[in-house]
Design an enzyme around this catalytic site. Structure first.
Site, PDB file in Angstrom:
ATOM      1  N   ALA A  67      34.755  26.739  30.755  1.00  0.00           N
ATOM      2  CA  ALA A  67      34.996  26.871  32.691  1.00  0.00           C
ATOM      3  C   ALA A  67      35.766  27.851  33.366  1.00  0.00           C
ATOM      4  CB  ALA A  67      35.022  25.309  31.888  1.00  0.00           C
ATOM      5  N   CYS A  73      43.003  35.756  35.038  1.00  0.00           N
ATOM      6  CA  CYS A  73      43.773  37.346  35.378  1.00  0.00           C
ATOM      7  C   CYS A  73      44.808  37.652  35.115  1.00  0.00           C
ATOM      8  CB  CYS A  73      43.712  37.820  37.392  1.00  0.00           C
ATOM      9  SG  CYS A  73      42.349  37.022  37.600  1.00  0.00           S
ATOM     10  N   GLU A  75      46.773  40.544  36.065  1.00  0.00           N
ATOM     11  CA  GLU A  75      48.331  39.988  37.118  1.00  0.00           C
ATOM     12  C   GLU A  75      49.053  38.940  37.376  1.00  0.00           C
ATOM     13  OE1 GLU A  75      44.543  42.607  38.838  1.00  0.00           O
ATOM     14  OE2 GLU A  75      45.240  40.631  37.289  1.00  0.00           O
ATOM     15  N   CYS A 115      44.829  37.370  43.341  1.00  0.00           N
ATOM     16  CA  CYS A 115      45.317  37.889  42.511  1.00  0.00           C
ATOM     17  C   CYS A 115      46.782  38.852  43.639  1.00  0.00           C
ATOM     18  CB  CYS A 115      45.607  38.629  41.450  1.00  0.00           C
ATOM     19  SG  CYS A 115      44.591  38.167  39.977  1.00  0.00           S
TER      20      CYS A 115
END
EC number: 3.5.4.5
Length: 160
Positions: A67, A73, A75, A115
């Site tokens: 999903a 991410c 970071e 990010c």
């Protein structure tokens, strides 16, 4: 006639030999973190590392999910994890790298918009710039003096 605003961003383009010892350690940890990424869908492995004011290092890798919006991410993985364990320790550097699963060579890496905003929040919180070291092309690196160089028109708590 409209006024114009010009934004200049200084980016140091560095060879590996020009990195400081701390920058090299952080980038090497980011590269190791990329190897730990869970990216079965994109096969794009991203690693991030944080150098903290006490000299310790913290890493994160991208974590995908079937999903898609549920993934995270590298970071943000590193920043949120660091904040859970060391909420009051300042960040002295963020390093980011990426590579394709099928290749060993690291690629230019740029944080996504989400990010960048999260990185900006941590810079705002600690009230001092956080330098950013990014993997660049041809084995080089890009060094920025501050997260604000990545997101000059950031949204901060001052806007609320």
């Amino acid at each position: 006639m409209a006024n114009k605003l010009t934004i200049n961003i200084d980016v140091d383009v560095l060879d590996p030999a020009e990195l400081t010892a701390d920058e090299m350690k952080a980038m090497q940890l980011a590269q190791e973190a990329a190897n730990d990424a869970y990216a079965p869908y994109s096969n794009f492995l991203v690693g991030a590392a944080l150098l903290l004011e006490d000299g310790s290092l913290f890493k994160g890798s991208n974590q995908e999910n079937a999903a898609y919006p549920s993934g995270l991410c590298a970071e943000r993985t590193a920043l949120f994890s660091k904040s859970a364990y060391y909420p009051h320790t300042k960040i002295k550097l963020i390093a980011v790298t990426a590579r394709r699963r099928s290749e060993q060579q690291h690629l230019p890496a740029m944080p996504c918009g989400a990010c960048r905003q999260v990185m900006a929040e941590y810079e705002f919180k600690q009230k001092e710039p956080i330098p950013v070291l990014l993997q660049a092309a041809d084995g080089k690196y890009h060094r920025l003096k501050s997260v604000s160089d990545l997101l000059p028109f950031q949204f901060t708590p001052d806007h609320l």
